[in-house]
Design a protein around this motif. Sequence first.
Motif, PDB file in Angstrom:
ATOM      1  N   LYS A 136       4.525 -21.539 -56.032  1.00 17.59           N
ATOM      2  CA  LYS A 136       5.824 -21.857 -56.606  1.00 17.59           C
ATOM      3  C   LYS A 136       6.313 -20.662 -57.416  1.00 17.59           C
ATOM      4  O   LYS A 136       5.603 -20.168 -58.292  1.00 17.59           O
ATOM      5  N   CYS A 137       7.503 -20.192 -57.115  1.00 19.67           N
ATOM      6  CA  CYS A 137       8.097 -19.062 -57.825  1.00 19.67           C
ATOM      7  C   CYS A 137       8.374 -19.467 -59.267  1.00 19.67           C
ATOM      8  O   CYS A 137       9.016 -20.490 -59.523  1.00 19.67           O
ATOM      9  N   SER A 138       7.894 -18.664 -60.193  1.00 17.54           N
ATOM     10  CA  SER A 138       8.098 -18.972 -61.606  1.00 17.54           C
ATOM     11  C   SER A 138       9.516 -18.630 -62.063  1.00 17.54           C
ATOM     12  O   SER A 138       9.928 -19.018 -63.147  1.00 17.54           O
ATOM     13  N   ASN A 155      12.898 -16.456 -51.410  1.00 13.88           N
ATOM     14  CA  ASN A 155      14.183 -17.005 -51.817  1.00 13.88           C
ATOM     15  C   ASN A 155      14.954 -16.048 -52.734  1.00 13.88           C
ATOM     16  O   ASN A 155      16.122 -15.777 -52.506  1.00 13.88           O
ATOM     17  N   CYS A 156      14.282 -15.522 -53.771  1.00 13.98           N
ATOM     18  CA  CYS A 156      14.994 -14.707 -54.767  1.00 13.98           C
ATOM     19  C   CYS A 156      14.487 -13.272 -54.873  1.00 13.98           C
ATOM     20  O   CYS A 156      15.116 -12.443 -55.518  1.00 13.98           O
ATOM     21  N   GLY A 157      13.322 -12.969 -54.269  1.00 16.29           N
ATOM     22  CA  GLY A 157      12.795 -11.612 -54.311  1.00 16.29           C
ATOM     23  C   GLY A 157      11.928 -11.307 -55.519  1.00 16.29           C
ATOM     24  O   GLY A 157      11.431 -10.196 -55.662  1.00 16.29           O
ATOM     25  N   PHE A 158      11.705 -12.274 -56.394  1.00 17.45           N
ATOM     26  CA  PHE A 158      10.867 -12.079 -57.569  1.00 17.45           C
ATOM     27  C   PHE A 158       9.423 -11.871 -57.128  1.00 17.45           C
ATOM     28  O   PHE A 158       8.930 -12.550 -56.250  1.00 17.45           O
ATOM     29  N   GLU A 159       8.737 -10.891 -57.739  1.00 13.38           N
ATOM     30  CA  GLU A 159       7.353 -10.614 -57.379  1.00 13.38           C
ATOM     31  C   GLU A 159       6.412 -11.399 -58.277  1.00 13.38           C
ATOM     32  O   GLU A 159       6.510 -11.341 -59.498  1.00 13.38           O
ATOM     33  N   LEU A 160       5.500 -12.140 -57.647  1.00 14.06           N
ATOM     34  CA  LEU A 160       4.551 -12.978 -58.367  1.00 14.06           C
ATOM     35  C   LEU A 160       3.153 -12.395 -58.264  1.00 14.06           C
ATOM     36  O   LEU A 160       2.736 -11.978 -57.188  1.00 14.06           O
ATOM     37  N   ALA A 161       2.441 -12.392 -59.384  1.00 11.40           N
ATOM     38  CA  ALA A 161       1.040 -11.984 -59.369  1.00 11.40           C
ATOM     39  C   ALA A 161       0.210 -13.204 -59.012  1.00 11.40           C
ATOM     40  O   ALA A 161       0.244 -14.210 -59.699  1.00 11.40           O
ATOM     41  N   VAL A 162      -0.508 -13.126 -57.895  1.00 13.08           N
ATOM     42  CA  VAL A 162      -1.339 -14.231 -57.432  1.00 13.08           C
ATOM     43  C   VAL A 162      -2.750 -13.717 -57.268  1.00 13.08           C
ATOM     44  O   VAL A 162      -2.969 -12.664 -56.673  1.00 13.08           O
ATOM     45  N   SER A 163      -3.697 -14.443 -57.782  1.00  7.98           N
ATOM     46  CA  SER A 163      -5.106 -14.066 -57.696  1.00  7.98           C
ATOM     47  C   SER A 163      -5.587 -14.127 -56.249  1.00  7.98           C
ATOM     48  O   SER A 163      -5.531 -15.185 -55.628  1.00  7.98           O
ATOM     49  N   PRO A 169       5.252   0.578 -48.621  1.00 11.36           N
ATOM     50  CA  PRO A 169       4.092   1.431 -48.375  1.00 11.36           C
ATOM     51  C   PRO A 169       2.883   1.062 -49.249  1.00 11.36           C
ATOM     52  O   PRO A 169       1.773   1.478 -48.962  1.00 11.36           O
ATOM     53  N   LEU A 170       3.076   0.284 -50.283  1.00 17.00           N
ATOM     54  CA  LEU A 170       1.979  -0.097 -51.180  1.00 17.00           C
ATOM     55  C   LEU A 170       1.401  -1.472 -50.879  1.00 17.00           C
ATOM     56  O   LEU A 170       0.572  -1.977 -51.630  1.00 17.00           O
ATOM     57  N   LYS A 171       1.790  -2.082 -49.780  1.00 17.93           N
ATOM     58  CA  LYS A 171       1.404  -3.461 -49.498  1.00 17.93           C
ATOM     59  C   LYS A 171      -0.110  -3.670 -49.424  1.00 17.93           C
ATOM     60  O   LYS A 171      -0.595  -4.730 -49.745  1.00 17.93           O
ATOM     61  N   ARG A 172      -0.875  -2.676 -49.041  1.00 17.57           N
ATOM     62  CA  ARG A 172      -2.330  -2.827 -48.969  1.00 17.57           C
ATOM     63  C   ARG A 172      -2.971  -2.811 -50.350  1.00 17.57           C
ATOM     64  O   ARG A 172      -4.047  -3.373 -50.543  1.00 17.57           O
ATOM     65  N   LEU A 173      -2.357  -2.185 -51.311  1.00 18.65           N
ATOM     66  CA  LEU A 173      -2.922  -2.069 -52.654  1.00 18.65           C
ATOM     67  C   LEU A 173      -2.374  -3.110 -53.629  1.00 18.65           C
ATOM     68  O   LEU A 173      -2.979  -3.373 -54.653  1.00 18.65           O
ATOM     69  N   CYS A 174      -1.257  -3.668 -53.312  1.00 16.33           N
ATOM     70  CA  CYS A 174      -0.554  -4.566 -54.219  1.00 16.33           C
ATOM     71  C   CYS A 174      -1.189  -5.953 -54.253  1.00 16.33           C
ATOM     72  O   CYS A 174      -1.616  -6.481 -53.232  1.00 16.33           O
ATOM     73  N   ARG A 175      -1.243  -6.549 -55.413  1.00 15.82           N
ATOM     74  CA  ARG A 175      -1.782  -7.906 -55.573  1.00 15.82           C
ATOM     75  C   ARG A 175      -0.669  -8.882 -55.938  1.00 15.82           C
ATOM     76  O   ARG A 175      -0.873  -9.813 -56.687  1.00 15.82           O
ATOM     77  N   ARG A 176       0.491  -8.622 -55.424  1.00 16.25           N
ATOM     78  CA  ARG A 176       1.641  -9.488 -55.677  1.00 16.25           C
ATOM     79  C   ARG A 176       2.208  -9.988 -54.362  1.00 16.25           C
ATOM     80  O   ARG A 176       2.005  -9.378 -53.325  1.00 16.25           O
ATOM     81  N   ILE A 177       2.923 -11.085 -54.444  1.00 16.44           N
ATOM     82  CA  ILE A 177       3.680 -11.558 -53.295  1.00 16.44           C
ATOM     83  C   ILE A 177       5.119 -11.761 -53.752  1.00 16.44           C
ATOM     84  O   ILE A 177       5.376 -11.980 -54.932  1.00 16.44           O
ATOM     85  N   LYS A 178       6.029 -11.654 -52.839  1.00 13.56           N
ATOM     86  CA  LYS A 178       7.451 -11.712 -53.160  1.00 13.56           C
ATOM     87  C   LYS A 178       8.035 -13.050 -52.731  1.00 13.56           C
ATOM     88  O   LYS A 178       7.804 -13.502 -51.606  1.00 13.56           O
ATOM     89  N   CYS A 179       8.791 -13.661 -53.613  1.00 12.58           N
ATOM     90  CA  CYS A 179       9.452 -14.919 -53.290  1.00 12.58           C
ATOM     91  C   CYS A 179      10.497 -14.655 -52.209  1.00 12.58           C
ATOM     92  O   CYS A 179      11.373 -13.803 -52.388  1.00 12.58           O
TER      93      CYS A 179
END
Length: 62
Positions: A5-7, A38-46, A26-36
């Motif tokens: 759920k997008c915060s 709907n709105c494009g907000f980046e969420l940190a997900v474990s 280009p950073l998708k392999r290193l990034c620990r976030r996912i993008k909503c």
Amino acid sequence: MTQVKCSFCGFSFAPEEGRAACAGCPLKRLCRRIKCPNCGFELAVSPRRLRKEGTGDVRQAK
């Protein structure tokens, strides 16, 4: 299936949808976030939380 759920906007989506939004980054392999999607907000997900629930690693490229 796990839903994230997008915060920011409250939209619920599958983690795969959030990773798909980052396909051109280009950073998708290193990034620990996912993008909503709907709105494009980046969420940190474990990644451990998602792996435990059977959806795979957040950093895994498709």
